[in-house]
Write a protein that holds these residues in place. Sequence first.
Motif, mmCIF file in Angstrom:
data_model
loop_
_atom_site.group_PDB
_atom_site.id
_atom_site.type_symbol
_atom_site.label_atom_id
_atom_site.label_comp_id
_atom_site.label_asym_id
_atom_site.label_seq_id
_atom_site.Cartn_x
_atom_site.Cartn_y
_atom_site.Cartn_z
ATOM 1 N N ASP A 200 0.841 -1.187 0.000
ATOM 2 C CA ASP A 200 0.000 0.000 0.000
ATOM 3 C C ASP A 200 0.878 1.240 0.000
ATOM 4 N N GLU A 243 1.510 3.779 -5.769
ATOM 5 C CA GLU A 243 1.192 2.373 -5.479
ATOM 6 C C GLU A 243 2.105 1.430 -6.265
ATOM 7 N N CYS A 276 -2.772 -5.639 -3.853
ATOM 8 C CA CYS A 276 -2.729 -4.189 -3.978
ATOM 9 C C CYS A 276 -4.150 -3.687 -4.204
ATOM 10 N N THR A 320 -10.053 -2.085 -0.519
ATOM 11 C CA THR A 320 -9.438 -1.192 0.462
ATOM 12 C C THR A 320 -9.771 -1.622 1.878
ATOM 13 N N GLN A 323 -7.291 -4.221 2.983
ATOM 14 C CA GLN A 323 -5.887 -3.868 2.773
ATOM 15 C C GLN A 323 -5.190 -3.741 4.128
ATOM 16 N N ASP A 326 -2.579 -0.905 5.243
ATOM 17 C CA ASP A 326 -3.009 0.437 5.649
ATOM 18 C C ASP A 326 -2.398 0.851 6.981
#
Length: 352
Positions: A200, A243, A276, A320, A323, A326
């Motif tokens: 990330d 990214e 990703c 997201t 993820q 993060d």
Amino acid sequence: MELKSYLLSVGFLNSIADTFLFILRRGASCVYMLVYVDDILITGNDNRLLQQTLDALAQRFSVKDPENLHYFLGIEARRTSKGLHLNQKKYIQDLLARTDMLHAKPVTTPMAASPKLSLHTGTRLSDPTEYRTVLGSLQYLAFTRPDLSYAVNRLSQYMHAPTTDHWLAVKRLLRYLAGTSTHGIFLQTGNSVTLHAYSDADWGGDRDDYVSTNGYLVYLGSHPLSWSSKKQKGVVRSSTEAEYRSVANTASEVQWICSLLGELGIKLSLPPVIYCDNVGAIYLCANLVFHSRMKHIALDYHFIRNLVQSGALRVVHVSTHDQLADVLTKPLSRAAFYNCSSKIGVSRSPSS
């Protein structure tokens, strides 16, 4: 060098991926020896060969009687029937006692989501010695605590000119440690031999220089093996570029781990996968045609395309919400931090 020469003379091979590691093979039997100055960890799958190695080592050098692993370089190792738990509880307790924060009221996150810190918030500290000393200790803690990595990385950027706001953020991090001193990494028995990573980037997240922050978490099965929170070099022009650079850095770490696993004799059943949450970066990894807006990216970041094209690596989209990296790229709200930290592999010390 004396120890290295001896180990090579009796049949050990020095690892190329990690120069501190020495490997001895005798048919299906193997012994691994990890050396750090005069501290040594040794293990293997053949107790007889292991004992022979220890006896030979004791004849050549003055060594302490071998004992089961329980404490190594500030890291505590606690064995249970379900696996091995690594934590730095004693190190944390000593740090809290030294900073008079042992009985501080705990908080649920290592860093507040807002307001964001900057170089110019707060009043300059007249004596930054304590700030720098504590940050140095916190950097060592990140070895077993991926949940601390972003906060430690962020606060370390103010070492040259810390302010009162930065010091308050350090004290908040210590309060977080006061409530999570037993947390660490649990290496579970029966783990699968698959390698995957989460990558990330927080595009332009630093409001002082607008440089993005990379973050990755690499797992072997369910075990976090490697993690990093680090600022990129220079400002990038889009979230896709940020990214993509992060995926390339993650791929480099994954390739190094693959080399190390190969030397240890561990074969992966499937190619590694990088998750990703940026669709543009994923397309860029697989696209053979350089897009005109991406020509300025250094060629060393494009090596990931060769890995993807050869089948040695897969880059896959993840939402997201899922993820996990993060937690390594920006300060999160209480709910978001809990969602990530409960999944990344940081846990309390289990009962025996």
